[in-house]
Write a protein that holds these residues in place. Structure first.
Motif, PDB file in Angstrom:
ATOM      1  N   LYS A   1      16.140 -41.149 -15.154  1.00 16.30           N
ATOM      2  CA  LYS A   1      17.472 -41.257 -15.733  1.00 16.30           C
ATOM      3  C   LYS A   1      17.765 -42.688 -16.148  1.00 16.30           C
ATOM      4  O   LYS A   1      18.318 -42.950 -17.215  1.00 16.30           O
ATOM      5  CB  LYS A   1      18.511 -40.776 -14.718  1.00 16.30           C
ATOM      6  N   ARG A   2      17.383 -43.651 -15.302  1.00 18.41           N
ATOM      7  CA  ARG A   2      17.602 -45.056 -15.643  1.00 18.41           C
ATOM      8  C   ARG A   2      16.796 -45.440 -16.872  1.00 18.41           C
ATOM      9  O   ARG A   2      17.238 -46.232 -17.701  1.00 18.41           O
ATOM     10  CB  ARG A   2      17.224 -45.948 -14.458  1.00 18.41           C
ATOM     11  N   PHE A   3      15.600 -44.852 -16.994  1.00 17.33           N
ATOM     12  CA  PHE A   3      14.775 -45.126 -18.177  1.00 17.33           C
ATOM     13  C   PHE A   3      15.490 -44.664 -19.454  1.00 17.33           C
ATOM     14  O   PHE A   3      15.569 -45.371 -20.449  1.00 17.33           O
ATOM     15  CB  PHE A   3      13.435 -44.413 -18.056  1.00 17.33           C
ATOM     16  N   MET A   4      16.046 -43.437 -19.411  1.00 24.19           N
ATOM     17  CA  MET A   4      16.734 -42.911 -20.582  1.00 24.19           C
ATOM     18  C   MET A   4      17.982 -43.719 -20.909  1.00 24.19           C
ATOM     19  O   MET A   4      18.416 -43.804 -22.050  1.00 24.19           O
ATOM     20  CB  MET A   4      17.107 -41.440 -20.355  1.00 24.19           C
ATOM     21  N   MET A   5      18.600 -44.322 -19.876  1.00 22.22           N
ATOM     22  CA  MET A   5      19.801 -45.124 -20.108  1.00 22.22           C
ATOM     23  C   MET A   5      19.473 -46.554 -20.512  1.00 22.22           C
ATOM     24  O   MET A   5      20.352 -47.356 -20.774  1.00 22.22           O
ATOM     25  CB  MET A   5      20.663 -45.142 -18.837  1.00 22.22           C
ATOM     26  N   GLY A   6      18.179 -46.883 -20.543  1.00 14.69           N
ATOM     27  CA  GLY A   6      17.777 -48.187 -21.019  1.00 14.69           C
ATOM     28  C   GLY A   6      17.752 -49.272 -19.974  1.00 14.69           C
ATOM     29  O   GLY A   6      17.599 -50.439 -20.303  1.00 14.69           O
ATOM     30  N   SER A   7      17.900 -48.920 -18.689  1.00  8.58           N
ATOM     31  CA  SER A   7      17.938 -49.951 -17.652  1.00  8.58           C
ATOM     32  C   SER A   7      16.581 -50.176 -17.006  1.00  8.58           C
ATOM     33  O   SER A   7      16.447 -51.006 -16.126  1.00  8.58           O
ATOM     34  CB  SER A   7      18.947 -49.557 -16.569  1.00  8.58           C
ATOM     35  N   VAL A   8      15.581 -49.422 -17.427  1.00  4.73           N
ATOM     36  CA  VAL A   8      14.231 -49.621 -16.940  1.00  4.73           C
ATOM     37  C   VAL A   8      13.348 -49.935 -18.130  1.00  4.73           C
ATOM     38  O   VAL A   8      13.428 -49.267 -19.154  1.00  4.73           O
ATOM     39  CB  VAL A   8      13.698 -48.357 -16.214  1.00  4.73           C
TER      40      VAL A   8
ATOM     41  N   THR B   1      26.344 -33.894 -32.178  1.00  5.86           N
ATOM     42  CA  THR B   1      26.509 -35.343 -32.215  1.00  5.86           C
ATOM     43  C   THR B   1      25.269 -36.008 -32.789  1.00  5.86           C
ATOM     44  O   THR B   1      25.343 -36.926 -33.603  1.00  5.86           O
ATOM     45  CB  THR B   1      26.767 -35.889 -30.801  1.00  5.86           C
ATOM     46  N   ASP B   2      24.102 -35.502 -32.379  1.00  2.18           N
ATOM     47  CA  ASP B   2      22.847 -36.038 -32.893  1.00  2.18           C
ATOM     48  C   ASP B   2      22.774 -35.844 -34.412  1.00  2.18           C
ATOM     49  O   ASP B   2      22.316 -36.707 -35.142  1.00  2.18           O
ATOM     50  CB  ASP B   2      21.656 -35.337 -32.246  1.00  2.18           C
ATOM     51  N   ARG B   3      23.189 -34.671 -34.870  1.00  2.00           N
ATOM     52  CA  ARG B   3      23.148 -34.369 -36.292  1.00  2.00           C
ATOM     53  C   ARG B   3      24.037 -35.343 -37.064  1.00  2.00           C
ATOM     54  O   ARG B   3      23.649 -35.864 -38.110  1.00  2.00           O
ATOM     55  CB  ARG B   3      23.625 -32.925 -36.497  1.00  2.00           C
ATOM     56  N   SER B   4      25.240 -35.591 -36.552  1.00  2.00           N
ATOM     57  CA  SER B   4      26.134 -36.555 -37.196  1.00  2.00           C
ATOM     58  C   SER B   4      25.514 -37.944 -37.197  1.00  2.00           C
ATOM     59  O   SER B   4      25.619 -38.700 -38.155  1.00  2.00           O
ATOM     60  CB  SER B   4      27.484 -36.580 -36.467  1.00  2.00           C
TER      61      SER B   4
ATOM     62  N   PRO C   1      21.059 -40.882 -28.984  1.00  2.00           N
ATOM     63  CA  PRO C   1      21.577 -39.820 -28.123  1.00  2.00           C
ATOM     64  C   PRO C   1      20.515 -39.372 -27.120  1.00  2.00           C
ATOM     65  O   PRO C   1      19.314 -39.432 -27.392  1.00  2.00           O
ATOM     66  CB  PRO C   1      21.914 -38.700 -29.116  1.00  2.00           C
ATOM     67  N   GLU C   2      20.955 -38.896 -25.974  1.00  2.00           N
ATOM     68  CA  GLU C   2      20.031 -38.507 -24.913  1.00  2.00           C
ATOM     69  C   GLU C   2      19.089 -37.409 -25.411  1.00  2.00           C
ATOM     70  O   GLU C   2      19.501 -36.442 -26.050  1.00  2.00           O
ATOM     71  CB  GLU C   2      20.803 -38.013 -23.694  1.00  2.00           C
TER      72      GLU C   2
ATOM     73  N   ASP D   1       8.568 -45.969 -30.188  1.00  2.00           N
ATOM     74  CA  ASP D   1       9.485 -47.047 -30.565  1.00  2.00           C
ATOM     75  C   ASP D   1      10.788 -46.392 -31.026  1.00  2.00           C
ATOM     76  O   ASP D   1      10.745 -45.423 -31.805  1.00  2.00           O
ATOM     77  CB  ASP D   1       8.872 -47.877 -31.701  1.00  2.00           C
ATOM     78  N   PRO D   2      11.950 -46.864 -30.571  1.00  2.00           N
ATOM     79  CA  PRO D   2      13.205 -46.194 -30.929  1.00  2.00           C
ATOM     80  C   PRO D   2      13.496 -46.184 -32.419  1.00  2.00           C
ATOM     81  O   PRO D   2      14.060 -45.230 -32.950  1.00  2.00           O
ATOM     82  CB  PRO D   2      14.256 -46.983 -30.146  1.00  2.00           C
ATOM     83  N   ARG D   3      13.109 -47.245 -33.119  1.00  2.00           N
ATOM     84  CA  ARG D   3      13.353 -47.274 -34.565  1.00  2.00           C
ATOM     85  C   ARG D   3      12.542 -46.203 -35.288  1.00  2.00           C
ATOM     86  O   ARG D   3      13.042 -45.523 -36.186  1.00  2.00           O
ATOM     87  CB  ARG D   3      12.997 -48.656 -35.114  1.00  2.00           C
ATOM     88  N   ILE D   4      11.280 -46.058 -34.865  1.00  2.00           N
ATOM     89  CA  ILE D   4      10.423 -45.061 -35.498  1.00  2.00           C
ATOM     90  C   ILE D   4      10.913 -43.658 -35.168  1.00  2.00           C
ATOM     91  O   ILE D   4      10.910 -42.771 -36.029  1.00  2.00           O
ATOM     92  CB  ILE D   4       8.963 -45.235 -35.052  1.00  2.00           C
ATOM     93  N   ARG D   5      11.345 -43.461 -33.927  1.00  2.00           N
ATOM     94  CA  ARG D   5      11.800 -42.116 -33.573  1.00  2.00           C
ATOM     95  C   ARG D   5      13.006 -41.706 -34.419  1.00  2.00           C
ATOM     96  O   ARG D   5      13.094 -40.574 -34.888  1.00  2.00           O
ATOM     97  CB  ARG D   5      12.143 -42.012 -32.095  1.00  2.00           C
TER      98      ARG D   5
END
Length: 467
Positions: free
Chosen positions: A27-34, A74-77, A99-100, A248-252
């Motif tokens: 969960k921490r990984f998905m929230m960016g804290s890991v 929300t993801d679609r928007s 988005p998660e 990579d988040p940009r590529i995703r």
């Protein structure tokens, strides 16, 4: 149960490294804290029964469709908003900004042993790799004729600074390069970035007990092609199932836009009613339209069919959750327990099809606009007014979500399929041709001849199976 219904989330979880850490850490990984391991991926996609079952008969999505599909309203928007290369570079730096579970459909499970072997191959390189994926017959089945021997494994590495990367890699693996290495990393990166689609391939490399062909591309070039379809060279490869080894988040984010784009283009090429198989075949064929290898006995003529027939489950995983969110597609006939064929129907209303035209990738859309400026007899000076304020938007930008009158006129044109196919061919043909010529310098003559020989063998094998 249909062959397109996937394994349970528990078994699927074994394909993701994050499953090896605790739930709290996950969960921490998905929230960016890991800080994730470079090979880490998000939690597994937990099901695809939504697309294949919940809409059968009713023609509507179930109430929990967004949750199980991994892409919410929300993801679609989020996707339909403005996405530019500049925004990706400056604003998207962590997965927590998405988005998660965004884009989990992009992560395709493969054999665990092969997956770990591919990931360990990345660690053999001292030069930093930000993003990586494996593709082709060395990773995914393309039919029995491809399985007689272990094929070369195809890899793409996304890097930040190409000259710096090649400088480090030439020092570590000089034998991977042709004579160009003697000119220095500056020359190598110049050839990569300024000739053709921006990729530099080193084929027939023996590493980690495998024969590998790896291509190097800058993250910027890859993002730009995913958003704008400048060349369709790498964005087209990502239309088909690939194994992402380092994310990579940009590529995703850019690739999720790319996947929606290819669905829209496929719909413009397809009739009102079509099967799921026909949709995937159209999607897979787009990057080969205009590819000179398909016309000079340098590729299996049945390649697209082989890919789709042997990877339909992966195509379903990749596209079903996206299709399920589109309001202009309904299921006419779903799984009936006897046949696993799904028949789909698209809304042919000019307003909705005009919206699809407006949301096409910017470089590709400009080609279509230029063609229809002539076909429809529209003065270029008035095109701006017909197509709205964003018709000349910057690369990768879509500022509007509704098509203009000009877009609707394009969508009503009886030759739209022909013109869309023409725009695809114009996008693909020149970059593919230049990349083939560039291979003579980057791979060297001997490796190029070997590569062409193998491709010609696949062409002959495909022809023999046809006869």
């Amino acid at each position: 149960m249909s062959s397109l219904i996937f394994k349970s989330s528990r078994s699927a979880a074994r394909d993701f490294p994050i499953a090896r850490i605790s739930l709290t850490e996950g969960k921490r990984f998905m929230m960016g804290s890991v800080t994730p391991d470079p090979g880490s991926q998000p939690p597994p996609f937990t099901g695809f029964t939504n697309f294949s079952r919940s809409r059968i008969g009713s023609g509507k999505s179930s109430s929990n469709a967004d949750h199980v599909s991994g892409i919410s309203g929300t993801d679609r928007s989020f996707l339909e908003g403005e996405i530019t290369h500049e925004k990706l570079t400056k604003e998207i730096t962590m997965f927590s900004q998405l988005p998660e579970n965004f884009g989990v459909n992009q992560h395709i499970p493969i054999d665990n042993e092969l997956k770990e072997r591919l990931r360990s191959t990345l660690w053999k390189f001292k030069a930093p790799i930000r993003f990586a994926f494996a593709y082709g017959s060395g990773v995914f089945s393309q039919g029995q004729s491809y399985q007689k021997s272990m094929p070369q494994v195809d890899l793409i590495f996304g890097v930040t600074y190409t000259q710096h990367w090649h400088s480090l890699n030439i020092s570590q693996y000089p034998d991977h390069y042709s004579f160009l290495r003697r000119l220095g990393s500056g020359a190598v990166s110049y050839v990569q970035d300024n000739i053709g689609p921006g990729v530099y391939f080193n084929p027939y490399v023996e590493i980690n007990g495998m024969t590998v062909k790896y291509g190097v591309v800058s993250i910027d070039t890859l993002c730009r092609d995913l958003l704008s379809w400048d060349t369709l060279y790498l964005s087209g490869r990502l239309h088909k199932p690939v194994k992402i080894l380092r994310d990579d988040p940009r590529i995703r984010l850019a690739n999720q836009r790319n996947l929606f784009s290819v669905i829209r283009v496929a719909l413009l090429l397809l009739p009102e009613k079509f099967t799921e198989q026909e949709l995937y075949h159209t999607i897979a064929s787009i990057s080969y339209m205009g590819d000179p290898r398909m016309n000079v006995a340098a590729e299996n003529p049945n390649k697209v069919k082989n890919i789709v027939d042997n990877q339909k489950q992966h195509f379903h995983r990749l596209y079903a959750p996206l299709i399920d969110t589109l309001p202009n597609i309904e299921i006419a006939r779903g799984y009936d327990g006897v046949s696993d064929t799904v028949t789909l129907v698209q809304d042919m209303d000019p307003l909705r099809r005009g919206n699809m035209v407006a949301r096409l990738p910017s470089s590709f859309r400009k080609k279509l606009y230029a063609r229809y400026t002539t076909i429809l007899g529209v003065d270029p000076a008035t095109t701006q007014g017909l197509s709205g304020p964003s018709s000349d938007a910057s690369e990768g930008t879509i500022n509007r979500t509704e098509g203009s009158k000009f877009d609707q006129l394009i969508s009503e044109n009886p030759d739209l399929r022909i013109e869309v196919a023409r725009a695809i061919q114009h996008t693909v043909s020149w970059p593919s041709f230049v990349q083939s010529l560039k291979g003579l310098a980057t791979a060297g003559v001997s490796k190029s001849v070997k590569y062409l020989g193998e491709k010609s063998s696949k062409w002959r094998a495909g022809k023999q199976r046809e006869s």
